[in-house]
Motif scaffolding. Structure first.
Motif, mmCIF file in Angstrom:
data_model
loop_
_atom_site.group_PDB
_atom_site.id
_atom_site.type_symbol
_atom_site.label_atom_id
_atom_site.label_comp_id
_atom_site.label_asym_id
_atom_site.label_seq_id
_atom_site.Cartn_x
_atom_site.Cartn_y
_atom_site.Cartn_z
ATOM 1 N N SER A 191 0.804 -1.286 -0.060
ATOM 2 C CA SER A 191 0.045 0.046 -0.132
ATOM 3 C C SER A 191 0.787 1.378 -0.105
ATOM 4 N N ASP A 192 1.957 1.159 0.532
ATOM 5 C CA ASP A 192 2.931 2.260 0.946
ATOM 6 C C ASP A 192 4.154 2.338 -0.377
ATOM 7 N N GLY A 193 4.010 1.574 -1.379
ATOM 8 C CA GLY A 193 5.388 1.622 -2.143
ATOM 9 C C GLY A 193 6.085 0.368 -1.939
ATOM 10 N N LEU A 194 6.466 -0.238 -3.197
ATOM 11 C CA LEU A 194 7.103 -1.520 -3.016
ATOM 12 C C LEU A 194 8.208 -1.496 -1.957
ATOM 13 N N LEU A 195 9.242 -0.490 -2.261
ATOM 14 C CA LEU A 195 10.705 -0.639 -1.334
ATOM 15 C C LEU A 195 10.362 -0.448 0.185
ATOM 16 N N LEU A 196 9.413 0.467 0.603
ATOM 17 C CA LEU A 196 9.046 0.668 1.973
ATOM 18 C C LEU A 196 8.470 -0.479 2.377
ATOM 19 N N ASP A 197 7.588 -1.084 1.634
ATOM 20 C CA ASP A 197 6.868 -2.448 2.222
ATOM 21 C C ASP A 197 7.795 -3.514 2.305
ATOM 22 N N ALA A 198 8.833 -3.665 1.237
ATOM 23 C CA ALA A 198 9.800 -4.738 1.302
ATOM 24 C C ALA A 198 10.722 -4.522 2.389
ATOM 25 N N PHE A 199 11.043 -3.357 2.779
ATOM 26 C CA PHE A 199 11.844 -3.114 3.823
ATOM 27 C C PHE A 199 11.026 -3.367 5.320
ATOM 28 N N ARG A 200 9.791 -3.134 5.540
ATOM 29 C CA ARG A 200 9.278 -3.579 6.562
ATOM 30 C C ARG A 200 9.147 -5.186 6.704
ATOM 31 N N MET A 201 8.654 -5.789 5.464
ATOM 32 C CA MET A 201 8.713 -7.044 5.646
ATOM 33 C C MET A 201 9.890 -7.838 5.794
ATOM 34 N N ALA A 202 11.233 -7.118 5.651
ATOM 35 C CA ALA A 202 12.536 -7.555 5.928
ATOM 36 C C ALA A 202 12.772 -7.451 7.520
ATOM 37 N N GLU A 203 12.354 -6.246 7.980
ATOM 38 C CA GLU A 203 12.477 -5.786 9.531
ATOM 39 C C GLU A 203 11.789 -6.792 10.288
ATOM 40 N N GLY A 238 12.178 8.155 3.215
ATOM 41 C CA GLY A 238 11.856 8.499 1.648
ATOM 42 C C GLY A 238 11.627 7.269 0.725
ATOM 43 N N LEU A 239 11.515 6.199 1.456
ATOM 44 C CA LEU A 239 11.406 4.936 0.728
ATOM 45 C C LEU A 239 9.854 5.006 -0.099
ATOM 46 N N GLY A 240 9.100 5.394 0.571
ATOM 47 C CA GLY A 240 7.614 5.339 0.122
ATOM 48 C C GLY A 240 6.786 6.255 0.986
#
Lengths: 289, 289
Positions: B198-210, B283-285
């Motif tokens: 919902s918030d941008g691919l990179l930001l959400d991938a970052f969150r999944m990784a975290e 700034g990722l999303g």
């Protein structure tokens, strides 16, 4: 569009069979061997609470009013979801939210947080599981039933007056209403009809009569009121969150409650107050908006 | 209080064990033999939609974004509750609500209607039942998994630009996003981790990784984008509501999806884009507010 028009338009949409009352009543959903109850209320600054109010009290009321809808269904709360608009006094909001959740032993499930500006609004969804099926509704009153109410009506009215006057009177019945969860659970297997009194006793009794296709005959002198010199105001003021219910004649309520009337065959008005017919709900209580 | 502070304060309250992510993730509640999924989102005028937008599209988006949260859990929708602030264009809102409910075969369960003024806000709660347990979460990615995404990123960005320009471009990917319910249901038994973008691919991938305690290595050239000349914008723009998920190496997705990377042991950053470490999500999303 006004609320009545909007709700009429919603009724033309695909509705869940458990969405009986839309804005009026909690939704009832069967799921496997369980029945879940869902309700959602919104409080708007300046309309449902004073701009000057302690946000801890606003959070309390937001949760308690939704739990009251669960109480009227005899439901046991599972949790709540919060739609929160951020502001300068969020720490107090969190304090009050924590207090009410602790008080009822109800956990936070999730929600959403958004930036906003005045007038702020706050939404809350409460989810519960039915402790008894069929789940009581406002539509089940039967001719010959006795009509009961818990607690004292008008207490919230005096609470708001105390809050506004700041004269040392007790604002708690207005600022921190209680949800009758235990009473609702005890009553669910017995009550023919049940609802919470959020908009004033007379208006809600009128609605129960309409939904049940009966007339309610209420004896005003029997209703416990917080201020006997202003009995009519107490009967038409909202925000008390007591339970209004009917039991078969001769059944004693298992909780503290007062008989205030009887359920009669549908006469030419849904409500008779001290024998006087009230055919129109206009002016009977608080209509949400 | 800002959103981060508010959510941190909420985490100190009595939480349901299923309230894993609070504002991030839908709640997961076991009930008898069933598991229910609950999510609540709020849209605010001028922030989440343009004041000039057709209210039918706002209603559509309100429902679709919540159904997208159910999709990420592999849930089948049961119904929705609406918190509606009345205004001049309610008939269009009801039109769009009807269209999206028909499209997904989801019924309205109830809600609340309040008077309000600009900026208006609208809340929606979606309830579903899990089709597979354990319910996928963003926290389950495992080292060696392949990372996939459905659809094309950046389509909503182009849709908003078309809407603003009014030049005949297609605004639908922004105004009428789709929830990947069928895909989510097919993926739930297979995916180690899943969430919606919902918030941008990179930001959400970052969150999944975290959340999973791993690093995601993404190959930007592999990501399907709506505008190849602005690939980075497409990877950081939100509102696409695609599904981001990981599968064990060698497992083919049962739905149309593209492999865009792999799950690696946690390096010194949660995200590596074309081999470059991204240690900070700034700034990722799109960060909600």
């Amino acid at each position: 569009m006004n609320e009545t028009g909007f709700i009429a338009a919603l009724r033309a949409l695909p509705l869940h069979p458990g969405a009986r009352g839309l804005a009026d009543d909690a939704a009832v959903v069967s799921l496997g061997t369980e029945t879940i109850i869902l309700t959602h209320d919104v409080l708007v600054e300046g309309r449902h609470f004073l701009t000057t109010q302690d946000m801890a009290d606003v959070a309390w009321k937001l949760v308690a009013t939704n739990l009251s809808d669960l109480a009227a269904k005899g439901a046991e709360p599972i949790g709540v979801l919060l739609g929160h608009m951020l502001g300068g006094d969020d720490a107090r909001f969190v304090d009050g939210l924590g207090e009410v959740l602790e008080h009822y032993g109800v956990p936070l499930l999730g929600g959403d947080t958004v930036a906003g500006e005045a007038p702020r609004s706050f939404g809350l969804t409460a989810v519960g599981r039915a402790t008894h099926t069929p789940v009581p509704s406002r539509a089940g009153a039967q001719i010959g039933d006795a009509l009961f109410v818990t607690g004292t009506l008008g207490a919230a009215m005096l609470g708001l007056e105390a809050l506004r006057a700041g004269d040392g009177g007790d604002p708690l019945p207005y600022t921190r209403p209680l949800a009758r969860l235990l009473e609702g659970e005890s009553l669910a297997p017995l009550a023919h009809a049940m609802m919470d009194v959020s908009d004033g006793l007379l208006l809600d009794a009128f609605r129960m009569a309409e939904a049940s296709g009966v007339s309610m005959a209420i004896d005003s002198a029997a209703v416990p009121v917080a201020d006997a010199t202003r009995a009519m105001a107490c009967l038409t003021w909202g925000d008390d969150y007591e339970l209004l219910f009917t039991l078969p004649a001769g059944t004693c309520p298992p909780v503290a409650a007062t008989q205030i009337g009887t359920v009669e065959p549908r006469g030419f008005a849904p409500l008779f107050l001290d024998g006087e017919a009230i055919a129109n709900s206009q002016g009977l209580g608080y209509v949400h908006g």
